[in-house]
Design a protein around this motif. Structure first.
Motif, PDB file in Angstrom:
ATOM      1  N   GLN A 109       2.712  -4.728 -11.015  1.00  0.00           N
ATOM      2  CA  GLN A 109       2.628  -3.267 -10.870  1.00  0.00           C
ATOM      3  C   GLN A 109       1.719  -2.668 -11.935  1.00  0.00           C
ATOM      4  O   GLN A 109       0.879  -1.799 -11.650  1.00  0.00           O
TER       5      GLN A 109
ATOM      6  N   ILE B 161       7.730 -11.511   0.512  1.00  0.00           N
ATOM      7  CA  ILE B 161       6.754 -10.864  -0.372  1.00  0.00           C
ATOM      8  C   ILE B 161       5.971 -11.932  -1.124  1.00  0.00           C
ATOM      9  O   ILE B 161       6.545 -12.693  -1.904  1.00  0.00           O
TER      10      ILE B 161
ATOM     11  N   TYR C 209       7.007   3.225   3.430  1.00  0.00           N
ATOM     12  CA  TYR C 209       7.542   2.418   2.340  1.00  0.00           C
ATOM     13  C   TYR C 209       8.504   1.344   2.855  1.00  0.00           C
ATOM     14  O   TYR C 209       9.125   1.496   3.907  1.00  0.00           O
TER      15      TYR C 209
ATOM     16  N   SER D 218       1.230  -2.053  -1.956  1.00  0.00           N
ATOM     17  CA  SER D 218       1.199  -1.876  -3.408  1.00  0.00           C
ATOM     18  C   SER D 218       2.625  -1.655  -3.900  1.00  0.00           C
ATOM     19  O   SER D 218       3.484  -1.164  -3.171  1.00  0.00           O
ATOM     20  N   ILE D 219       2.875  -2.033  -5.157  1.00  0.00           N
ATOM     21  CA  ILE D 219       4.208  -1.852  -5.740  1.00  0.00           C
ATOM     22  C   ILE D 219       4.320  -0.413  -6.228  1.00  0.00           C
ATOM     23  O   ILE D 219       3.605   0.016  -7.138  1.00  0.00           O
TER      24      ILE D 219
ATOM     25  N   LEU E  88       7.841  -0.708  -1.935  1.00  0.00           N
ATOM     26  CA  LEU E  88       6.448  -1.046  -1.646  1.00  0.00           C
ATOM     27  C   LEU E  88       5.828   0.048  -0.783  1.00  0.00           C
ATOM     28  O   LEU E  88       6.490   0.586   0.119  1.00  0.00           O
TER      29      LEU E  88
END
Length: 432
Positions: free
Chosen positions: A273, A330, A256, A294-295, A311
């Motif tokens: 998201q 990002i 993460y 991915s969120i 993330l």
């Protein structure tokens, strides 16, 4: 000459001159001086959030409480299994250094043999190899600046191979048999100076190997990363690592990035998201590649407060294996289209022919729309545009003719010559 004939000739000449002048006025009213044009080219614009964040992994320390000097035989980011030997143990540092040099020589010999056996002169261009050399040089400089000396060493090996390949392409060498013989002799000399290993160190866990603990391994609770708060990030600090720790294993492929985000950015992030959209992250001080993530969560005390964006990613490399507290870019949304300067945008009428539902007859409809003038041969044509993104001095236009917002299904095309400057512009005008 007869006076009457002379008068007729004069009248005829004057008539021709008058007609020519009238024709000139009629034509010149539809002609203008040259205009400035610019090709419509494809462009991509990204919405980027710049922040910094901590990389959080599930990591277990590798401990060595025995005596001796370790020489690792696995690389950072390499996937290893339980019980796999990861290092040889030697009685002293000199033996460990010599054994590492021998391993490097074995690697060079193997690479040179492969290059000599599989090389075909026409298979790779000199331009390609030169590009590889340049890329490796810049990568080494970047690794050294970031302190990634193990990565710089690995890249140096690739650089030497590219240089050797260039020598074969240019005809400076036919093969590397002499170099291989020399390396074998050096290896024999080194082997005579050192002892064999006294044992091996094996891994108790399966996962990605990392050779350098940084003290942040236990800072964050990996199992509760979804609940991280801004206070948790602000209070983050490293712990002292025991002298017995010689490395670590990343035991879960999911890792993460927890980073601070402004309240204004959380709205668009929350939408992404909910849609399950993949976003991309760059960490310039670590690698130039874009990393798909991915969120996982967005945590705020209230909607007006800054928050923590978490993330999730399952992609690993030797560069990422050592990253921890990094600058993060990002990319949330990409806008694509044909780039047009704002000063080229005008309003004019476009037409379409439709069938009257009651009478069945074809009729022409007109509508005033936003668009640009495009030079087609020597004539201006007005084309409607559909703006998908607006920057400070340009827009991106959707080139799809299936767009329902288009009045007559016609719009700007790739490489259209768009008029960005000109006087008295209108559809059908002749340009010289």
């Amino acid at each position: 000459m007869d006076k009457l004939l002379f008068k007729r000739i004069i009248i005829a000449i004057l008539s021709v001159l008058i007609i020519s002048y009238i024709a000139y006025l009629l034509v010149s009213s539809n002609i203008t001086k040259a205009v400035d044009i610019e090709d419509a080219v494809y462009n991509v614009v990204s919405d980027v959030i710049n922040t910094e964040g901590y990389i959080i992994r599930k990591e277990n320390y590798i401990n060595d409480t025995g005596s001796g000097v370790l020489s690792f035989n696995v690389n950072d980011g390499e996937n290893i299994s339980v019980g796999q030997p990861i290092a040889d143990i030697y009685n002293n540092e000199n033996d460990a250094v010599l054994r590492q040099q021998i391993k490097n020589i074995d690697s060079q010999i193997s690479s040179l043999r492969m290059l000599s056996e599989t090389y075909y002169k026409d298979s790779v261009s000199l331009e390609t190899v030169n590009s590889q050399i340049e890329t490796n040089l810049f990568q080494i400089l970047g690794d050294v600046n970031r302190g990634n000396y193990s990565d710089a060493k690995a890249c140096n090996h690739n650089l030497l191979l590219s240089i050797c390949e260039r020598q074969m392409i240019t005809g400076n060498v036919k093969d590397f048999s002499d170099k291989i013989t020399q390396l074998k002799k050096t290896k024999t000399d080194l082997e005579s100076q050192c002892s064999e290993s006294s044992g091996t160190l094996t891994s108790d866990d399966a996962g990605y190997f990392v050779s350098h603990p940084d003290g942040y391994e236990k800072t964050f609770d990996y199992d509760n990363v979804k609940k991280l708060t801004l206070d948790d990030l602000n209070k983050a600090k490293k712990s002292k690592v025991s002298d017995s720790v010689v490395g670590k294993i990343v035991v879960d492929p999911d890792w993460y990035i927890a980073c601070k985000v402004k309240a204004d950015d959380t709205v668009s992030l929350a939408k992404l998201q909910n849609l399950g959209v993949t976003v991309y992250v760059r960490m310039p001080s670590v690698t130039t590649e874009k990393i798909p993530v991915s969120i996982y969560s967005i945590n705020q005390k209230s909607r007006q407060d800054d928050g923590v964006l978490v993330l999730r990613c399952d992609y690993m490399s030797n560069y990422l294996a050592n990253a921890r507290h990094e600058k993060v870019e990002i990319t949330t949304v990409n806008y694509e289209g044909l780039k047009v300067p704002k000063r080229a945008i005008h309003e004019d009428y476009v037409e379409r022919t439709v069938k009257n539902k009651k009478t069945g007859k074809k009729i022409t409809e007109r509508k005033r729309v936003q668009g640009v003038y495009v030079l087609h041969g020597s004539e201006l044509r007005f084309k409607q545009i559909d703006i998908s993104y607006s920057g400070s001095d340009f827009v991106l236009c959707d080139p799809s003719t299936e767009n329902k917002t288009l009045f007559n299904g016609t719009t700007i095309e790739l490489y259209d010559q768009v008029v960005i400057k000109g006087d008295d512009l209108y559809d059908g005008k002749i340009i010289r």
